[in-house]
Design a protein around this motif. Structure first.
Motif, PDB file in Angstrom:
ATOM      1  N   ASN A 209       0.877  -1.183   0.057  1.00  0.00           N
ATOM      2  CA  ASN A 209       0.037   0.074   0.113  1.00  0.00           C
ATOM      3  C   ASN A 209       0.884   1.382   0.014  1.00  0.00           C
ATOM      4  O   ASN A 209       2.020   1.071   0.389  1.00  0.00           O
ATOM      5  CB  ASN A 209      -0.669   0.113   1.287  1.00  0.00           C
ATOM      6  CG  ASN A 209      -0.271   0.182   2.384  1.00  0.00           C
ATOM      7  OD1 ASN A 209       0.110   1.260   3.068  1.00  0.00           O
ATOM      8  ND2 ASN A 209       0.164  -1.016   3.240  1.00  0.00           N
ATOM      9  N   SER A 232      -7.008  -1.692  -4.848  1.00  0.00           N
ATOM     10  CA  SER A 232      -7.957  -0.751  -4.023  1.00  0.00           C
ATOM     11  C   SER A 232      -7.485   0.572  -4.129  1.00  0.00           C
ATOM     12  O   SER A 232      -6.286   0.986  -3.980  1.00  0.00           O
ATOM     13  CB  SER A 232      -8.209  -1.460  -2.643  1.00  0.00           C
ATOM     14  OG  SER A 232      -8.629  -2.815  -2.661  1.00  0.00           O
ATOM     15  N   GLN A 234      -8.646   4.030  -2.084  1.00  0.00           N
ATOM     16  CA  GLN A 234      -9.013   4.971  -0.828  1.00  0.00           C
ATOM     17  C   GLN A 234      -8.851   6.567  -0.735  1.00  0.00           C
ATOM     18  O   GLN A 234      -7.706   6.629  -0.691  1.00  0.00           O
ATOM     19  CB  GLN A 234      -8.828   4.183   0.297  1.00  0.00           C
ATOM     20  CG  GLN A 234      -9.200   4.927   1.854  1.00  0.00           C
ATOM     21  CD  GLN A 234     -10.713   4.592   1.846  1.00  0.00           C
ATOM     22  OE1 GLN A 234     -11.194   3.367   1.602  1.00  0.00           O
ATOM     23  NE2 GLN A 234     -11.353   5.750   1.993  1.00  0.00           N
TER      24      GLN A 234
END
Length: 428
Positions: A209, A232, A234
């Motif tokens: 990440n 992903s 965010q």
């Protein structure tokens, strides 16, 4: 026989001593540009300056052409360079130039678009970032000085390649220049009237990440991020991102009308690569056979190879959705396809080296011209694959050499069979 041989030699020498004439017009005041430097650049055998001259009081010039190869005409006006391609058979080239200043009213940022994916190991991120800058100055002027376009990169970014594309379609491979504060850079490239596009490719260390904090240097209409479905996204607490597309193979998030002080943080996690559409290969085969070319909408919509998809996009002006104007650049992979063949190192007024490369033109062509267009697209794809790490140096050198041999043969065949106007359209 001896007399015939002598005559043939004389005619051959006469043909080799042809010239290119042209006129340089200053579009800032709509007057001829007198006293500008004009240079003919030979894109072969070291890619050197061939001949040079200056424009006369009426902006006119004549350049001797020493050989029948591919050339560029470069005009320097008010410290900024302007280029026009001169393929074999070119007899006349007209060039538009503009007065320049370090800061010009009417220059703004249209978009900052990013393609993010991991490498195969998942231990680093590959990012291709494109900046779209528009110059709507009136009267038209070029923004050029010590730092014409400034931008920030994430901490730890390792730059692997960069390019710029000014109005008129001449891609330039140019290195970003570090500025005073950390991660702050500039492209020493003129922002001419119209749209200028900058592209930079870089890697970031990755452990599963990573947080990004984009920092635009001016008000920007669109900030967009594209990444694989397997990763992903965010957004930060105050970041105004929203999903923008319904792509089945990728996801895109967009923030609009952002200011330099606005929070734009986001975090990506997971791993994955953006796919290359198999339809691109079919489109390339069709083009080689004389089928629809890159200028058609269908081809542009399906060709998502890095370096491909350079045709006219659906809704190119973004009349249905402001995002549509930039979507095709991101989905298309690398927006600024860089030719592997003809390039030349030049020095601008600041001493910064750049490599000028002829651009592929989105035109409808058939027959030999279609073959040339296909070969150039393949050269673009090879250079892009190397830039993104898909080819090692040995594979890159082998494929590039093979394509250049075929390209030279196609050009030599084409020279005696097609009109100069068609040669100019081909974009070399």
């Amino acid at each position: 026989m001896a007399a015939l041989a002598a005559m043939a030699a004389a005619l051959s020498g006469f043909a080799a001593a042809e010239s290119i004439t042209g006129t340089v017009i200053n579009k800032t005041n709509n007057k001829p540009a007198a006293g500008d430097d004009v240079v003919l650049i030979r894109l072969a055998q070291g890619m050197q300056e061939a001949t040079r001259t200056k424009t006369d009081a009426k902006g006119r010039f004549t350049l001797d052409v020493p050989d029948a190869g591919v050339h560029l005409v470069r005009v320097t006006h008010d410290k900024a360079n302007y280029f026009r391609p001169a393929p074999p058979g070119t007899q006349s080239v007209d060039v538009e130039v503009f007065d320049s200043a370090p800061k010009v009213a009417g220059v703004s940022s249209e978009a900052d678009v990013m393609r993010i994916q991991t490498d195969e190991s998942g231990k680093s991120l590959r990012v291709v970032e494109n900046f779209f800058v528009k110059n709507e100055s009136n009267p038209p002027k070029t923004q050029f000085g010590e730092r014409p376009f400034e931008f920030y990169l994430p901490a730890g970014a390792v730059v692997e390649g960069s390019a710029a594309l000014g109005p008129g379609g001449m891609p330039v491979q140019a290195s970003p220049v570090p500025l005073g504060d950390p991660n702050h850079f500039a492209f020493i490239f003129p922002i001419r009237p119209g749209e200028t596009r900058f592209q930079i490719t870089y890697r970031l260390p990755y452990s599963g990440n990573l947080k990004f904090a984009p920092k635009p240097t001016m008000v920007t209409d669109t900030v967009a991020v594209m990444m694989p479905k397997s990763m992903s996204f965010q957004a930060g607490p105050s970041a105004p991102y929203a999903p923008a597309t319904e792509e089945t193979t990728a996801q895109t998030f967009v923030a609009r009308n952002v200011s330099p002080s606005q929070p734009l943080e986001f975090t990506v996690s997971g791993a994955g690569q953006l796919p290359r559409d198999n339809a691109a290969a079919s489109a390339g085969e069709s083009a080689s056979a004389g089928g629809p070319q890159a200028g058609g909408n269908a081809s542009a919509a399906t060709d998502t190879r890095p370096g491909g998809g350079l045709g006219t996009p659906i809704d190119p002006e973004g009349t249905n959705d402001p995002w549509a104007k930039y979507k095709w650049w991101i989905i298309g992979g690398l927006g600024l396809a860089m030719a592997a063949g003809a390039g030349v190192m030049l020095k601008n007024s600041s001493g910064q080296a750049t490599t000028v490369l002829p651009a592929a033109q989105a035109v409808q062509v058939t027959g030999p011209a279609a073959l040339l267009a296909s070969l150039k697209e393949e050269l673009f794809a090879v250079e892009t694959d190397r830039l993104e790490g898909r080819l090692d140096e040995e594979e890159y050198a082998e494929q590039k050499a093979a394509l250049e041999v075929v390209l030279k043969r196609a050009l030599s065949r084409r020279g005696g069979s097609e009109a100069p106007a068609k040669a100019t359209q081909a974009g070399l």
